[in-house]
Design a protein around this motif. Structure first.
Motif, PDB file in Angstrom:
ATOM      1  N   ARG A  20       7.388  -7.031  -7.893  1.00  0.00           N
ATOM      2  CA  ARG A  20       8.207  -6.439  -7.096  1.00  0.00           C
ATOM      3  C   ARG A  20       8.063  -4.937  -8.156  1.00  0.00           C
ATOM      4  O   ARG A  20       9.067  -3.977  -7.226  1.00  0.00           O
ATOM      5  CB  ARG A  20       9.301  -7.191  -6.256  1.00  0.00           C
ATOM      6  CG  ARG A  20       9.510  -6.958  -5.495  1.00  0.00           C
ATOM      7  CD  ARG A  20       8.956  -6.038  -4.284  1.00  0.00           C
ATOM      8  NE  ARG A  20      10.146  -5.599  -3.726  1.00  0.00           N
ATOM      9  CZ  ARG A  20      10.871  -6.532  -2.096  1.00  0.00           C
ATOM     10  NH1 ARG A  20      10.243  -7.189  -2.052  1.00  0.00           N
ATOM     11  NH2 ARG A  20      11.321  -4.902  -1.770  1.00  0.00           N
ATOM     12  N   GLN A  21       9.424  -5.262  -8.857  1.00  0.00           N
ATOM     13  CA  GLN A  21       9.914  -4.184  -9.566  1.00  0.00           C
ATOM     14  C   GLN A  21       8.563  -3.246 -10.051  1.00  0.00           C
ATOM     15  O   GLN A  21       8.974  -2.384 -10.163  1.00  0.00           O
ATOM     16  CB  GLN A  21      10.560  -4.685 -10.979  1.00  0.00           C
ATOM     17  CG  GLN A  21      11.574  -5.572 -10.407  1.00  0.00           C
ATOM     18  CD  GLN A  21      12.071  -6.748 -11.814  1.00  0.00           C
ATOM     19  OE1 GLN A  21      11.777  -6.623 -13.142  1.00  0.00           O
ATOM     20  NE2 GLN A  21      13.557  -7.113 -12.124  1.00  0.00           N
ATOM     21  N   ARG A  22       8.122  -3.313 -10.271  1.00  0.00           N
ATOM     22  CA  ARG A  22       6.918  -2.381 -10.486  1.00  0.00           C
ATOM     23  C   ARG A  22       6.407  -1.976  -9.139  1.00  0.00           C
ATOM     24  O   ARG A  22       6.295   0.020  -9.356  1.00  0.00           O
ATOM     25  CB  ARG A  22       6.027  -3.231 -11.275  1.00  0.00           C
ATOM     26  CG  ARG A  22       5.377  -3.695 -12.942  1.00  0.00           C
ATOM     27  CD  ARG A  22       4.618  -4.080 -13.309  1.00  0.00           C
ATOM     28  NE  ARG A  22       3.408  -3.554 -13.338  1.00  0.00           N
ATOM     29  CZ  ARG A  22       2.735  -3.131 -14.065  1.00  0.00           C
ATOM     30  NH1 ARG A  22       2.456  -4.752 -14.452  1.00  0.00           N
ATOM     31  NH2 ARG A  22       1.281  -2.556 -14.531  1.00  0.00           N
ATOM     32  N   LEU A  23       6.580  -2.247  -8.099  1.00  0.00           N
ATOM     33  CA  LEU A  23       6.413  -1.809  -6.857  1.00  0.00           C
ATOM     34  C   LEU A  23       7.343  -0.633  -6.381  1.00  0.00           C
ATOM     35  O   LEU A  23       6.848   0.139  -6.649  1.00  0.00           O
ATOM     36  CB  LEU A  23       6.026  -2.566  -6.104  1.00  0.00           C
ATOM     37  CG  LEU A  23       4.779  -3.689  -5.657  1.00  0.00           C
ATOM     38  CD1 LEU A  23       4.629  -4.873  -5.243  1.00  0.00           C
ATOM     39  CD2 LEU A  23       2.900  -2.529  -5.574  1.00  0.00           C
ATOM     40  N   ASP A  24       8.483  -1.083  -6.655  1.00  0.00           N
ATOM     41  CA  ASP A  24      10.017  -0.466  -6.637  1.00  0.00           C
ATOM     42  C   ASP A  24       9.346   0.792  -7.358  1.00  0.00           C
ATOM     43  O   ASP A  24      10.455   1.821  -6.463  1.00  0.00           O
ATOM     44  CB  ASP A  24      10.861  -1.735  -6.297  1.00  0.00           C
ATOM     45  CG  ASP A  24      10.542  -2.829  -6.006  1.00  0.00           C
ATOM     46  OD1 ASP A  24      10.482  -2.567  -4.374  1.00  0.00           O
ATOM     47  OD2 ASP A  24      12.090  -3.335  -5.582  1.00  0.00           O
ATOM     48  N   GLY A  26       7.295   2.228  -7.717  1.00  0.00           N
ATOM     49  CA  GLY A  26       6.570   3.139  -7.258  1.00  0.00           C
ATOM     50  C   GLY A  26       4.663   3.321  -8.028  1.00  0.00           C
ATOM     51  O   GLY A  26       3.265   3.855  -7.980  1.00  0.00           O
ATOM     52  N   GLU A  27       4.490   1.930  -8.680  1.00  0.00           N
ATOM     53  CA  GLU A  27       3.080   1.882  -9.313  1.00  0.00           C
ATOM     54  C   GLU A  27       2.394   1.447  -7.542  1.00  0.00           C
ATOM     55  O   GLU A  27       2.794   1.121  -6.437  1.00  0.00           O
ATOM     56  CB  GLU A  27       3.127   0.293 -10.244  1.00  0.00           C
ATOM     57  CG  GLU A  27       3.673   1.254 -11.695  1.00  0.00           C
ATOM     58  CD  GLU A  27       3.495  -0.047 -12.337  1.00  0.00           C
ATOM     59  OE1 GLU A  27       2.309  -0.483 -12.509  1.00  0.00           O
ATOM     60  OE2 GLU A  27       4.096  -0.528 -13.395  1.00  0.00           O
ATOM     61  N   ALA A  28       1.027   1.689  -8.140  1.00  0.00           N
ATOM     62  CA  ALA A  28       0.680   1.628  -6.625  1.00  0.00           C
ATOM     63  C   ALA A  28      -0.156   0.140  -6.258  1.00  0.00           C
ATOM     64  O   ALA A  28      -0.454  -0.795  -6.866  1.00  0.00           O
ATOM     65  CB  ALA A  28      -1.090   2.478  -7.260  1.00  0.00           C
ATOM     66  N   PHE A  29       0.241  -0.364  -5.186  1.00  0.00           N
ATOM     67  CA  PHE A  29      -0.366  -1.683  -4.642  1.00  0.00           C
ATOM     68  C   PHE A  29      -1.508  -2.634  -5.137  1.00  0.00           C
ATOM     69  O   PHE A  29      -1.693  -3.352  -5.722  1.00  0.00           O
ATOM     70  CB  PHE A  29       0.376  -2.039  -3.497  1.00  0.00           C
ATOM     71  CG  PHE A  29       0.158  -3.046  -2.681  1.00  0.00           C
ATOM     72  CD1 PHE A  29       1.604  -3.553  -2.274  1.00  0.00           C
ATOM     73  CD2 PHE A  29      -0.538  -3.706  -1.768  1.00  0.00           C
ATOM     74  CE1 PHE A  29       1.916  -4.805  -2.023  1.00  0.00           C
ATOM     75  CE2 PHE A  29      -0.811  -5.360  -2.415  1.00  0.00           C
ATOM     76  CZ  PHE A  29       1.400  -5.564  -1.761  1.00  0.00           C
ATOM     77  N   ASP A  30      -2.510  -1.182  -4.746  1.00  0.00           N
ATOM     78  CA  ASP A  30      -3.958  -2.187  -4.836  1.00  0.00           C
ATOM     79  C   ASP A  30      -4.301  -2.036  -6.542  1.00  0.00           C
ATOM     80  O   ASP A  30      -5.511  -2.722  -6.644  1.00  0.00           O
ATOM     81  CB  ASP A  30      -4.690  -0.840  -4.139  1.00  0.00           C
ATOM     82  CG  ASP A  30      -4.789   0.715  -4.250  1.00  0.00           C
ATOM     83  OD1 ASP A  30      -3.627   0.830  -4.759  1.00  0.00           O
ATOM     84  OD2 ASP A  30      -5.741   1.231  -4.436  1.00  0.00           O
ATOM     85  N   VAL A  31      -3.777  -0.935  -7.038  1.00  0.00           N
ATOM     86  CA  VAL A  31      -4.091  -1.150  -8.170  1.00  0.00           C
ATOM     87  C   VAL A  31      -3.556  -2.491  -8.976  1.00  0.00           C
ATOM     88  O   VAL A  31      -3.916  -3.768  -9.761  1.00  0.00           O
ATOM     89  CB  VAL A  31      -3.358  -0.066  -9.729  1.00  0.00           C
ATOM     90  CG1 VAL A  31      -3.579  -0.337 -10.870  1.00  0.00           C
ATOM     91  CG2 VAL A  31      -4.802   1.113  -8.515  1.00  0.00           C
ATOM     92  N   ILE A  72       7.500  -3.279   1.129  1.00  0.00           N
ATOM     93  CA  ILE A  72       6.632  -4.786   0.784  1.00  0.00           C
ATOM     94  C   ILE A  72       7.466  -6.007   1.149  1.00  0.00           C
ATOM     95  O   ILE A  72       8.593  -5.034   0.739  1.00  0.00           O
ATOM     96  CB  ILE A  72       6.866  -4.079  -0.821  1.00  0.00           C
ATOM     97  CG1 ILE A  72       5.657  -3.152  -0.472  1.00  0.00           C
ATOM     98  CG2 ILE A  72       6.521  -5.435  -1.211  1.00  0.00           C
ATOM     99  CD1 ILE A  72       5.858  -2.608  -2.178  1.00  0.00           C
ATOM    100  N   HIS A  73       7.005  -6.910   1.046  1.00  0.00           N
ATOM    101  CA  HIS A  73       8.107  -8.282   1.343  1.00  0.00           C
ATOM    102  C   HIS A  73       8.137  -9.263   0.352  1.00  0.00           C
ATOM    103  O   HIS A  73       6.848  -9.494   0.075  1.00  0.00           O
ATOM    104  CB  HIS A  73       7.879  -8.478   2.538  1.00  0.00           C
ATOM    105  CG  HIS A  73       8.220  -8.208   3.937  1.00  0.00           C
ATOM    106  ND1 HIS A  73       9.078  -7.560   4.012  1.00  0.00           N
ATOM    107  CD2 HIS A  73       7.677  -7.038   4.822  1.00  0.00           C
ATOM    108  CE1 HIS A  73       8.927  -6.965   5.949  1.00  0.00           C
ATOM    109  NE2 HIS A  73       8.126  -6.622   5.912  1.00  0.00           N
TER     110      HIS A  73
END
Length: 91
Positions: A20-24, A26-31, A72-73
Motif C-alpha cells: 500500500r505504501q509503495r502504491l501511495d 506512485g508505483e504501478a498497481f498492475d506491476v 485504493i482500499h
C-alpha cells in the motif's frame, strides 16, 4: 449493477501495508500485482474483470460496490488473506 476492479492478494497484513505504501508513492498497481499477488488474477495485473454483486467474497464485494471509485482500499482481510482493491468504474 457491475464494476471493474483490480486487486492484490497477499498472506499478511504487513505485506499488504508495505505494498500500500509503495502504491501511495506512485508505483504501478498492475506491476506490483504481477510481482506479489498470490491470486491467479495477479498474472493479469490483478484484473478481476467485470464483476457483479455476489460474485466475490462478501468483504471484497462490499469494497467494490460501496466504497469510492478510483482510490485504493485496504488492506482488507478475507478468508484468503489481505487484499488491496482499486475500483475503476461501477454502474
Amino acid at each position: 449493477m457491475k464494476a471493474m476492479a483490480k486487486h492484490i492478494l497477499v498472506k499478511t497484513e504487513e505485506e499488504a501495508a508495505g505494498l500500500r505504501q509503495r502504491l501511495d508513492k506512485g508505483e504501478a498497481f498492475d506491476v506490483l500485482a504481477k510481482k506479489f499477488s498470490t491470486c491467479p488474477s495477479g498474472k493479469r495485473g490483478g484484473d478481476l474483470g467485470e464483476v457483479r454483486p455476489g460474485q466475490l467474497v462478501r468483504v471484497i464485494d462490499q469494497v467494490i460496490f460501496k466504497k469510492p471509485v478510483g482510490v485504493i482500499h485496504g488492506p482488507v482481510k478475507s478468508k484468503f488473506g489481505y487484499h488491496l482493491v482499486k475500483v475503476y468504474y461501477r454502474d
